[in-house]
Enzyme design. Structure first.
Site, PDB file in Angstrom:
ATOM      1  N   GLN A 191       0.799  -1.218   0.000  1.00 56.32           N
ATOM      2  CA  GLN A 191       0.000   0.000   0.000  1.00 56.32           C
ATOM      3  C   GLN A 191       0.834   1.272   0.000  1.00 56.32           C
ATOM      4  O   GLN A 191       0.299   2.358  -0.200  1.00 56.32           O
ATOM      5  CB  GLN A 191      -0.940  -0.003   1.199  1.00 56.32           C
ATOM      6  CG  GLN A 191      -2.009  -1.071   1.095  1.00 56.32           C
ATOM      7  CD  GLN A 191      -2.912  -1.074   2.292  1.00 56.32           C
ATOM      8  OE1 GLN A 191      -2.652  -1.788   3.261  1.00 56.32           O
ATOM      9  NE2 GLN A 191      -3.970  -0.296   2.271  1.00 56.32           N
ATOM     10  N   GLU A 251      -4.643  -9.810   9.436  1.00 55.93           N
ATOM     11  CA  GLU A 251      -6.063  -9.959   9.092  1.00 55.93           C
ATOM     12  C   GLU A 251      -6.401 -11.218   8.299  1.00 55.93           C
ATOM     13  O   GLU A 251      -6.721 -11.173   7.101  1.00 55.93           O
ATOM     14  CB  GLU A 251      -6.553  -8.729   8.331  1.00 55.93           C
ATOM     15  CG  GLU A 251      -6.513  -7.458   9.167  1.00 55.93           C
ATOM     16  CD  GLU A 251      -7.432  -6.371   8.625  1.00 55.93           C
ATOM     17  OE1 GLU A 251      -7.856  -6.456   7.465  1.00 55.93           O
ATOM     18  OE2 GLU A 251      -7.738  -5.430   9.392  1.00 55.93           O
ATOM     19  N   GLU A 269      -4.251  -1.538  14.397  1.00 56.71           N
ATOM     20  CA  GLU A 269      -4.830  -0.586  13.424  1.00 56.71           C
ATOM     21  C   GLU A 269      -6.140  -0.053  13.972  1.00 56.71           C
ATOM     22  O   GLU A 269      -6.947  -0.821  14.522  1.00 56.71           O
ATOM     23  CB  GLU A 269      -5.151  -1.260  12.075  1.00 56.71           C
ATOM     24  CG  GLU A 269      -3.983  -1.486  11.178  1.00 56.71           C
ATOM     25  CD  GLU A 269      -4.381  -2.104   9.841  1.00 56.71           C
ATOM     26  OE1 GLU A 269      -5.466  -1.786   9.308  1.00 56.71           O
ATOM     27  OE2 GLU A 269      -3.588  -2.918   9.345  1.00 56.71           O
ATOM     28  N   SER A 291      -5.377   2.285  -1.190  1.00 60.10           N
ATOM     29  CA  SER A 291      -6.416   1.453  -0.569  1.00 60.10           C
ATOM     30  C   SER A 291      -6.809   0.328  -1.528  1.00 60.10           C
ATOM     31  O   SER A 291      -7.014   0.568  -2.723  1.00 60.10           O
ATOM     32  CB  SER A 291      -7.612   2.349  -0.235  1.00 60.10           C
ATOM     33  OG  SER A 291      -8.792   1.600  -0.200  1.00 60.10           O
ATOM     34  N   LYS A 313      -9.703   6.938  -0.789  1.00 55.24           N
ATOM     35  CA  LYS A 313      -9.986   6.803   0.635  1.00 55.24           C
ATOM     36  C   LYS A 313      -8.686   7.045   1.394  1.00 55.24           C
ATOM     37  O   LYS A 313      -7.710   6.306   1.216  1.00 55.24           O
ATOM     38  CB  LYS A 313     -10.486   5.372   0.878  1.00 55.24           C
ATOM     39  CG  LYS A 313     -11.095   5.111   2.234  1.00 55.24           C
ATOM     40  CD  LYS A 313     -11.428   3.622   2.337  1.00 55.24           C
ATOM     41  CE  LYS A 313     -12.336   3.311   3.482  1.00 55.24           C
ATOM     42  NZ  LYS A 313     -12.509   1.856   3.663  1.00 55.24           N
ATOM     43  N   TYR A 369      -6.568   7.719   5.051  1.00 58.92           N
ATOM     44  CA  TYR A 369      -6.570   7.448   6.488  1.00 58.92           C
ATOM     45  C   TYR A 369      -5.435   8.168   7.215  1.00 58.92           C
ATOM     46  O   TYR A 369      -5.361   8.123   8.429  1.00 58.92           O
ATOM     47  CB  TYR A 369      -6.339   5.958   6.732  1.00 58.92           C
ATOM     48  CG  TYR A 369      -7.527   5.043   6.583  1.00 58.92           C
ATOM     49  CD1 TYR A 369      -8.338   4.745   7.676  1.00 58.92           C
ATOM     50  CD2 TYR A 369      -7.820   4.428   5.379  1.00 58.92           C
ATOM     51  CE1 TYR A 369      -9.407   3.864   7.564  1.00 58.92           C
ATOM     52  CE2 TYR A 369      -8.888   3.546   5.249  1.00 58.92           C
ATOM     53  CZ  TYR A 369      -9.675   3.271   6.350  1.00 58.92           C
ATOM     54  OH  TYR A 369     -10.734   2.391   6.241  1.00 58.92           O
TER      55      TYR A 369
HETATM   56  C1  NOJ Z   1      -7.026  -3.179   7.358  1.00 56.08           C
HETATM   57  C2  NOJ Z   1      -5.873  -3.568   6.484  1.00 56.08           C
HETATM   58  O1  NOJ Z   1      -4.889  -4.178   7.254  1.00 56.08           O
HETATM   59  C3  NOJ Z   1      -5.296  -2.420   5.711  1.00 56.08           C
HETATM   60  O2  NOJ Z   1      -4.477  -2.943   4.730  1.00 56.08           O
HETATM   61  C4  NOJ Z   1      -6.411  -1.572   5.167  1.00 56.08           C
HETATM   62  O3  NOJ Z   1      -5.999  -0.599   4.281  1.00 56.08           O
HETATM   63  C5  NOJ Z   1      -7.186  -0.980   6.337  1.00 56.08           C
HETATM   64  N1  NOJ Z   1      -7.797  -2.071   7.022  1.00 56.08           N
HETATM   65  C6  NOJ Z   1      -8.257   0.001   5.956  1.00 56.08           C
HETATM   66  O4  NOJ Z   1      -9.252  -0.615   5.232  1.00 56.08           O
END
Ligand code: NOJ
Length: 466
Positions: free
Chosen positions: A17, A158, A373, A427, A434, A436
């Site tokens: 990312q 995840e 996160e 993203s 998007k 963050y």
């Molecule tokens: C969790 C993931 O680990 C990450 O890669 C992702 O961009 C974020 N959530 C936001 O959706």
């Protein structure tokens, strides 16, 4: 109520990312490369971390952040997942870790963040035992290679989102839908790979620590007085949370978990088989892990649902377009009075507290949890004066930290918190739409601009209070 001096305040990123240079410098392909080529956006240059890492690390330091989650791109080290080694990739992470040391930033390193090398992905990804073996070799290589630079490891990021997005929702390659069998088997495959990697790490006696990251969303019955809704919420929880918490913290699947999973598989004409030796590995790892990583963004309210599968992913940020009805499980619904993001994620900070309390009670887990996160995704732009006033992000983080502090005060051992993300990054299903980040990434120039949230977070870190 204050955070202790040793509480870690960090921020998070992931290789695919942020790095860019996805097909250069000897890096092997991942499934995303070809998949994204058919769409509207690409992961190059992303945030150009491959070149900008000294800038990002320095900026992080200036804002009081002294822990950073980064991931190693498996295919930068082993372009085909195993065999041939790419020394340039190996060196790249040495440079990053050394720069971390220079800036006084502790790297928390994930080995797999949604990016299985293409060669292994094409042969079934974690449905194939060969991928497990290759992952373990890759992990063992990294533990040895970076032993003097990395003290905090995570095997996977995840596991449930990987499985559901690949095999149920179909929004990650190979884009298969409603295949519960594959989702369960791939989760099990990753948990075995995790366990084997942890056991090797421990048997080699490295000085560092190791754990795994799960995305945990609390499942509430839509109507808490309705027994059908209560059962639906429980089933969703078992599938998305408990299956993995059992594997991670117990080292086996409890009877309750297996009962519901088998019920679901029967309904979907599927099956789940595993080797007894897997359980032995998982038990050994459960006893040895040092911490659990928990990503938390949202919770779900679940209603009884008796129909066929119907899942619509909101990947554009068009509010109100998401649907989640899973046959044999239930329907996730928006609940009046609970705010949502543009991507229909329910903003429910109490869910973080409830999940922390549940883990500590149900599993008597006292070794320590990191919130690896948490953050708010927004469509954002910068003013002519380079200002991004992200008040709603500050509000989101402040509320989550407040519930986190409550859990700590009630005895849950939480060791740290990482904002997703340090800077704006690519993203998976939204491209660059998007954001963050604590730092705004101006993609055309690749310059970083601290947002209001970065200044606010700096004060929180300094004062140890919200
Ligand atoms: C969790 C993931 O680990 C990450 O890669 C992702 O961009 C974020 N959530 C936001 O959706």
């Amino acid at each position: 109520m204050k955070f202790s001096k040793d509480f870690v305040f960090g921020a998070a990123t992931a290789a695919y990312q942020c790095e860019g240079e996805t097909r250069t410098h000897g890096k092997g392909k991942v499934a995303w490369d070809d998949y994204l080529e058919k769409g509207n956006f690409q992961a190059d240059k992303a945030s150009d971390f491959y070149h900008q890492y000294p800038v990002d690390l320095h900026l992080a330091k200036q804002f009081g952040i002294n822990a950073l989650r980064i991931s190693i791109a498996w295919s930068r080290i082993f372009p085909y997942g195993e065999g041939v080694l790419n020394q340039e990739g190996v060196d790249f992470y040495h440079h990053v870790f050394r720069q971390c040391q220079k800036e006084g930033i502790e790297p928390y390193v994930t080995l797999h963040h949604f990016d299985t090398p293409l060669a292994l992905h094409e042969r079934g990804d974690f449905l194939n035992r060969e991928t497990i073996d290759a992952f373990v070799k890759y992990a063992a290589f990294c533990f040895k290679e970076y032993k003097d630079e990395v003290s905090y490891w995570f095997t996977f990021n995840e596991v449930w989102p990987i499985a559901t997005n690949q095999y149920i929702e179909g929004v990650f390659p190979p884009c298969i839908t409603y295949d519960i069998s594959k989702a369960i088997s791939s989760m099990h495959g990753m948990m075995v790979a995790h366990a084997k990697a942890v056991n090797i790490f421990k048997s080699c006696g490295y000085k560092g620590q190791i754990g795994i990251i799960h995305s945990l969303e609390t499942k509430y019955p839509y109507d808490p007085t309705n027994t059908d809704d209560i059962r639906a919420a429980k089933k969703d929880d078992i599938l998305a949370n408990q299956f993995l918490l059992d594997a991670t913290l117990l080292g086996y699947y409890s009877e309750e978990t297996l009962h519901t999973i088998n019920e679901l598989l029967d309904l979907n004409h599927g099956s789940f088989h595993y080797d007894k030796r897997d359980i032995a590995e998982m038990k050994e790892a459960a006893n040895q892990i040092d911490y659990l990583g928990m990503n938390y963004y949202q919770s779900n309210f679940v209603r009884y649902y008796d129909g066929e599968n119907e899942i619509v992913h909101n990947g554009t940020g068009e509010k109100g377009t998401k649907k989640f009805k899973l046959k044999g499980v239930g329907e996730r619904v928006i609940k009046d009075g609970i705010p949502t993001t543009d991507w229909d994620w329910l903003i429910y900070p109490q869910g973080m507290y409830d999940m922390l309390m549940r883990i500590s009670k149900q599993y008597a887990f006292t070794k320590g949890i990191y919130i690896t996160e948490n953050g708010l995704g927004k469509k954002e732009s910068m003013s002519d004066y380079h200002i991004v006033d992200d008040e709603s992000r500050i509000d989101y983080i402040a509320k989550h930290l407040t519930w986190l502090l409550k859990a700590i005060n009630e005895g849950v051992c939480v060791k740290g918190y990482f904002v997703w993300s340090l800077m704006d990054v690519f993203s998976w299903s939204n491209g660059y739409n998007k954001r963050y980040g604590l730092f705004y990434t101006d993609y055309p120039t690749q310059k970083r601009y601290p947002k209001a949230s970065a200044y606010w977070y700096k004060r929180v870190i300094k004062n140890r209070e919200i």
